[in-house]
Write a protein that holds these residues in place. Structure first.
Motif, mmCIF file in Angstrom:
data_model
loop_
_atom_site.group_PDB
_atom_site.id
_atom_site.type_symbol
_atom_site.label_atom_id
_atom_site.label_comp_id
_atom_site.label_asym_id
_atom_site.label_seq_id
_atom_site.Cartn_x
_atom_site.Cartn_y
_atom_site.Cartn_z
ATOM 1 N N ASN A 240 4.960 38.851 -2.967
ATOM 2 C CA ASN A 240 6.126 38.898 -3.855
ATOM 3 C C ASN A 240 6.978 40.121 -3.552
ATOM 4 N N SER A 241 7.528 40.171 -2.370
ATOM 5 C CA SER A 241 8.330 41.327 -1.957
ATOM 6 C C SER A 241 9.664 41.403 -2.696
ATOM 7 N N ASP A 242 10.092 40.284 -3.305
ATOM 8 C CA ASP A 242 11.375 40.263 -4.010
ATOM 9 C C ASP A 242 11.256 40.606 -5.487
ATOM 10 N N GLY A 243 10.058 40.892 -5.973
ATOM 11 C CA GLY A 243 9.892 41.281 -7.371
ATOM 12 C C GLY A 243 10.166 40.167 -8.362
ATOM 13 N N LEU A 244 9.816 38.938 -8.033
ATOM 14 C CA LEU A 244 10.037 37.811 -8.945
ATOM 15 C C LEU A 244 9.069 37.890 -10.113
ATOM 16 N N GLU A 245 9.444 37.275 -11.243
ATOM 17 C CA GLU A 245 8.617 37.277 -12.447
ATOM 18 C C GLU A 245 8.357 35.850 -12.916
ATOM 19 N N LEU A 246 7.151 35.610 -13.408
ATOM 20 C CA LEU A 246 6.790 34.277 -13.864
ATOM 21 C C LEU A 246 7.648 33.831 -15.043
ATOM 22 N N VAL A 247 7.969 34.743 -15.940
ATOM 23 C CA VAL A 247 8.707 34.367 -17.153
ATOM 24 C C VAL A 247 10.106 33.841 -16.840
ATOM 25 N N ASN A 248 10.587 34.083 -15.622
ATOM 26 C CA ASN A 248 11.903 33.565 -15.250
ATOM 27 C C ASN A 248 11.925 32.041 -15.203
ATOM 28 N N ALA A 249 10.740 31.435 -15.132
ATOM 29 C CA ALA A 249 10.667 29.975 -15.066
ATOM 30 C C ALA A 249 10.622 29.335 -16.456
ATOM 31 N N ILE A 250 10.581 30.128 -17.522
ATOM 32 C CA ILE A 250 10.550 29.572 -18.873
ATOM 33 C C ILE A 250 11.915 28.977 -19.207
ATOM 34 N N THR A 251 11.906 27.757 -19.695
ATOM 35 C CA THR A 251 13.140 27.071 -20.060
ATOM 36 C C THR A 251 13.062 26.601 -21.502
ATOM 37 N N SER A 252 14.223 26.384 -22.079
ATOM 38 C CA SER A 252 14.314 25.884 -23.443
ATOM 39 C C SER A 252 14.523 24.378 -23.412
ATOM 40 N N THR A 253 13.689 23.651 -24.152
ATOM 41 C CA THR A 253 13.809 22.203 -24.229
ATOM 42 C C THR A 253 14.021 21.789 -25.679
ATOM 43 N N GLU A 254 14.196 20.507 -25.900
ATOM 44 C CA GLU A 254 14.382 20.017 -27.266
ATOM 45 C C GLU A 254 13.169 20.316 -28.133
ATOM 46 N N GLY A 255 11.999 20.329 -27.513
ATOM 47 C CA GLY A 255 10.791 20.593 -28.278
ATOM 48 C C GLY A 255 10.430 22.061 -28.346
ATOM 49 N N GLY A 256 11.243 22.931 -27.725
ATOM 50 C CA GLY A 256 10.953 24.365 -27.715
ATOM 51 C C GLY A 256 10.860 24.872 -26.285
ATOM 52 N N ASN A 257 10.319 26.043 -26.117
ATOM 53 C CA ASN A 257 10.202 26.636 -24.789
ATOM 54 C C ASN A 257 9.059 25.992 -24.000
ATOM 55 N N ALA A 258 9.190 26.039 -22.672
ATOM 56 C CA ALA A 258 8.138 25.520 -21.790
ATOM 57 C C ALA A 258 8.188 26.290 -20.475
ATOM 58 N N LEU A 259 7.037 26.420 -19.859
ATOM 59 C CA LEU A 259 6.928 27.074 -18.556
ATOM 60 C C LEU A 259 6.535 25.997 -17.552
ATOM 61 N N VAL A 260 7.518 25.555 -16.768
ATOM 62 C CA VAL A 260 7.333 24.440 -15.849
ATOM 63 C C VAL A 260 7.590 24.931 -14.433
ATOM 64 N N LEU A 261 6.594 24.769 -13.576
ATOM 65 C CA LEU A 261 6.696 25.213 -12.190
ATOM 66 C C LEU A 261 6.576 24.019 -11.255
ATOM 67 N N ASP A 262 7.542 23.893 -10.374
ATOM 68 C CA ASP A 262 7.452 22.897 -9.315
ATOM 69 C C ASP A 262 8.323 23.350 -8.150
ATOM 70 N N GLY A 263 8.101 22.742 -7.014
ATOM 71 C CA GLY A 263 8.794 23.180 -5.818
ATOM 72 C C GLY A 263 10.270 22.872 -5.804
ATOM 73 N N ASN A 264 10.726 21.997 -6.697
ATOM 74 C CA ASN A 264 12.134 21.599 -6.699
ATOM 75 C C ASN A 264 13.012 22.551 -7.486
ATOM 76 N N THR A 265 12.490 23.097 -8.591
ATOM 77 C CA THR A 265 13.322 23.943 -9.448
ATOM 78 C C THR A 265 12.948 25.415 -9.392
ATOM 79 N N ASN A 266 11.757 25.726 -8.912
ATOM 80 C CA ASN A 266 11.300 27.123 -8.864
ATOM 81 C C ASN A 266 10.664 27.415 -7.505
ATOM 82 N N SER A 267 11.383 27.087 -6.440
ATOM 83 C CA SER A 267 10.782 27.144 -5.111
ATOM 84 C C SER A 267 10.347 28.552 -4.731
ATOM 85 N N ASP A 268 11.129 29.582 -5.109
ATOM 86 C CA ASP A 268 10.758 30.951 -4.752
ATOM 87 C C ASP A 268 9.488 31.390 -5.479
#
Length: 289
Positions: free
Chosen positions: A227-255
């Motif tokens: 992780n030379s770019d200093g990325l953070e896991l919480v950056n992948a948290i998104t707001s949905t109709e049901g509330g917040n969610a942490l969803v990781l996949d290669g299409n939306t969070n490739s880095d």
């Protein structure tokens, strides 16, 4: 894409007295197990639930935890390799294959179908190659006991995790839905740093080999090598109709997925379960730490 993992100091203690590790003059029975450990490779692999996996931010601070309900990988093929750089010894490379696919529950160590035991030539094996690939519909014929909900996921993903995430303060995010979906075909190679390292297969009994993934390494973002770019896991948290969610996949969070994939590679190790207790003890695994 081929990923190569150096399995640190690979089991020099397993070289048997009186056994030439490059000699292939007999056969031995080998069983293979997969598992995951929560805090170290020396934690029992039989646990059915991993209660909490720590998350570390890029500065090395605790950033919460992930509770896993499901952790699955589809192993298409496993190869055990014997090779030598000794000009006077056997010049050919010997490969023994466990041909799948196998759906592996990393939390329980169960595989669908069960991994068979194989009879292979005795000697030193210094590489394990693991190919992962999502299932095809035809593969399910050989997995009648695989839960349907998991089968549906593994038809789309070669690696699937599901659970919840809670932030370190215990209030900003509380048990929000978490998932990680990885659909790539990959090859992981676990190997020693030279030809003298690996594990010895002998003909005195069953050789139980365990491939373990140290889950506490998967969500570390303070490793500059991954992780030379200093990325953070919480950056992948998104707001949905049901509330917040942490969803990781290669299409939306490739880095972020690249960082986690590298962490997974570095977390893998193997060893021989000499005492048949289903876990890698300090003198059985390949980790000096």
């Amino acid at each position: 894409m081929k990923n190569t993992m150096s399995a640190l100091a690979l089991l020099p203690a397993l070289a048997l007295i009186g056994c030439n590790p490059n000699t292939l003059d007999g056969t031995g029975e080998v069983t293979l197990q997969f598992g995951a450990s929560e805090t170290s490779a020396r934690t029992a692999l039989r646990a059915t639930t991993v209660s909490s996996i720590p998350v570390t931010d890029s500065s090395g601070q605790a950033a919460g935890s992930i509770g896993l309900n499901e952790a699955w990988v589809v192993v298409k093929e496993i190869e055990l390799e014997h090779e030598t750089d000794d000009d006077d010894a056997l010049e050919e490379e010997l490969e023994i294959e466990f041909v799948g696919p196998f759906a592996v529950d990393l939390l329980s160590g169960e595989t669908y179908p069960s991994l068979p035991s194989v009879s292979i030539d005795t000697g030193l094996y210094n590489d394990i190659e693991i190919d992962i690939e999502k299932l095809a519909d035809s593969d399910l014929v050989g997995m009648p006991d695989l839960p349907q909900a998991i089968a549906d996921q593994l038809l789309n993903y070669s690696l699937y995790l599901e659970g919840t995430y809670t932030s370190q303060d215990g209030s900003t995010y509380v048990a929000i839905p978490f998932s990680l979906s990885y659909d790539q075909t990959d090859e992981f190679e676990l190997s020693g740093t030279d030809f003298s390292q690996g594990f010895v297969v002998d003909d005195t009994g069953i050789n139980d080999i365990i491939v373990a993934f140290r889950l506490h390494e998967w969500f570390r973002f303070d490793n500059l090598e991954t992780n030379s770019d200093g990325l953070e896991l919480v950056n992948a948290i998104t707001s949905t109709e049901g509330g917040n969610a942490l969803v990781l996949d290669g299409n939306t969070n490739s880095d972020l997925m690249d960082v986690i994939e590298d962490n997974i590679e570095e977390s893998a190790e193997y060893g021989e379960d000499d005492d048949d207790d289903g876990e890698l003890d300090e003198d059985e695994d390949d980790d000096d730490d």
